[in-house]
Design a protein around this motif. Sequence first.
Motif, mmCIF file in Angstrom:
data_model
loop_
_atom_site.group_PDB
_atom_site.id
_atom_site.type_symbol
_atom_site.label_atom_id
_atom_site.label_comp_id
_atom_site.label_asym_id
_atom_site.label_seq_id
_atom_site.Cartn_x
_atom_site.Cartn_y
_atom_site.Cartn_z
ATOM 1 N N THR A 50 0.817 -1.203 0.000
ATOM 2 C CA THR A 50 0.000 0.000 0.000
ATOM 3 C C THR A 50 0.856 1.261 0.000
ATOM 4 O O THR A 50 0.615 2.185 -0.772
ATOM 5 C CB THR A 50 -0.926 0.009 1.228
ATOM 6 N N ASN A 51 1.867 1.297 0.846
ATOM 7 C CA ASN A 51 2.737 2.466 0.958
ATOM 8 C C ASN A 51 4.194 2.046 0.860
ATOM 9 O O ASN A 51 4.586 1.009 1.398
ATOM 10 C CB ASN A 51 2.510 3.186 2.297
ATOM 11 N N ILE A 169 1.331 -2.608 4.325
ATOM 12 C CA ILE A 169 -0.057 -2.764 3.893
ATOM 13 C C ILE A 169 -0.964 -1.924 4.788
ATOM 14 O O ILE A 169 -0.807 -1.892 6.008
ATOM 15 C CB ILE A 169 -0.477 -4.242 3.946
ATOM 16 N N ASP A 172 -6.635 0.811 1.692
ATOM 17 C CA ASP A 172 -6.708 1.691 0.532
ATOM 18 C C ASP A 172 -7.362 0.903 -0.596
ATOM 19 O O ASP A 172 -7.257 -0.328 -0.652
ATOM 20 C CB ASP A 172 -5.308 2.159 0.122
ATOM 21 N N ILE A 184 -6.991 -7.240 2.179
ATOM 22 C CA ILE A 184 -6.052 -6.565 1.302
ATOM 23 C C ILE A 184 -4.724 -7.318 1.260
ATOM 24 O O ILE A 184 -4.107 -7.468 0.192
ATOM 25 C CB ILE A 184 -5.870 -5.101 1.745
ATOM 26 N N LYS A 188 -2.539 -8.614 -1.979
ATOM 27 C CA LYS A 188 -1.121 -8.294 -2.185
ATOM 28 C C LYS A 188 -0.280 -9.572 -2.281
ATOM 29 O O LYS A 188 0.637 -9.679 -3.098
ATOM 30 C CB LYS A 188 -0.584 -7.425 -1.049
ATOM 31 N N ASN A 314 -2.957 8.768 1.577
ATOM 32 C CA ASN A 314 -3.869 7.963 2.374
ATOM 33 C C ASN A 314 -3.486 8.170 3.838
ATOM 34 O O ASN A 314 -2.495 8.862 4.127
ATOM 35 C CB ASN A 314 -3.842 6.489 1.944
#
Length: 437
Positions: A50-51, A169, A172, A184, A188, A314
Amino acid sequence: MEDVCRFDPVAWINTPRWQTSRLGLSRMVDLLERLGRPQDDLRFVHVAGTNGKGSVCAYLASVLQAAGYKVGLFTSPFILCFEERIRVNGESIRAEELARAVQAVRPAAEAVEADTGDHPTEFELMAAVAFEHFRAVGCDIVVLEVGLGGRLDATNVIDASEASVICRIGLDHTDLLGDTVAAIAGEKAGIVKPGCPVASWPQEREAMAIIEAVAAERGCELVVPDFSQLAVEPLAGAALRRFSWQGQEFETRLLGSYQPFNAALALETVRVLRGRGWDIPEEAEVAGIASARWPGRFEMVAASPLTIVDGGHNPQGAEALAASLADLLGEEGRGSVDFALGVLADKDYPAMVRAVAPWARSFSVYAPTSPRALSADELAACVREVLGEEGRADDVPVRVCAEAAEALRAARAAAGSQGVAVAFGTLYAIADLMAAL
């Protein structure tokens, strides 16, 4: 074949009817079959999360290049120019190379549409163009960033990877990937290939359990960096961030408080690659971390006032921005930052505002150039509501601006020559913000 001098590959890829994101692999599999499966001639490090994906990719590509390899890098979205999404040894694909690769992909894509009635999406086209280009120029290894999710992402057509990397994670794209961290994480972890090693950020418990289960099921070695082995020096206004990882000294020009952690994940991945036979000396690690560049990540872009552009888009990204401000300014810097803020409507923007509100002296808000943008008026109402929760609604001005450039100018004017202006909220505005400077 159409003359490459008269063909506009960017306009063709950006045909509006192909812009909608549609998860699934069937179109991509069909497209690449018609191209002779260029991905089979390449070796990959596949990066999801996610980031932090972009920064980790930048570190990995830089270290591999420093080790003497010809390195492809595929990322999205672009920050400053379209061509930067496809790079070889740090150089964006040239216009004539892009045109040739697109012309190779175009008849195959149009054949997919003719036979199935379903044209590949813009992202699928870009991934196919990247594979075609990386094969044509003979890349030794490709650092491949997932576009969205992982399991059904267009990049997940590769059969194996030298390493799968799962960055931090968070929640988002919940409408597409699920509304829990565990769901999520499952998406991933879809990039994990049987027998191929995995390097993961030390995730929240629910996410880590999913990744561990998938790695075990597919017979994969799983490595997780132990951040207790990371020592980070205070930033204190320096142009370089210095840290040590497992006793080795490093420095990076990526200044966010989170960047040493991203670098540690990249270095753990490098050690996985070394175990698979890649010749990566320790001096390449040091040189690669030092030379890595990634625009728009807590990037100091101007002085007087100090102006920072950050891609935090986010809640996790906004929290990381707040931590970086604490590192740079100290706790006495609370209430001293003038923000330029634009967000997308499908993000948890109230949580983003709450993360940075304690640092705010003012907000200048705008709507990014995106069909998904939240209007400036709605964002202003949200900011005022959050400030009201803190009892600061009367103390922190909120200005509504027409565009990113106007918001940045307003934030810099409010900051004055000795203050700090920070623009954040979406990656899609970074090019406009840079142009405004």
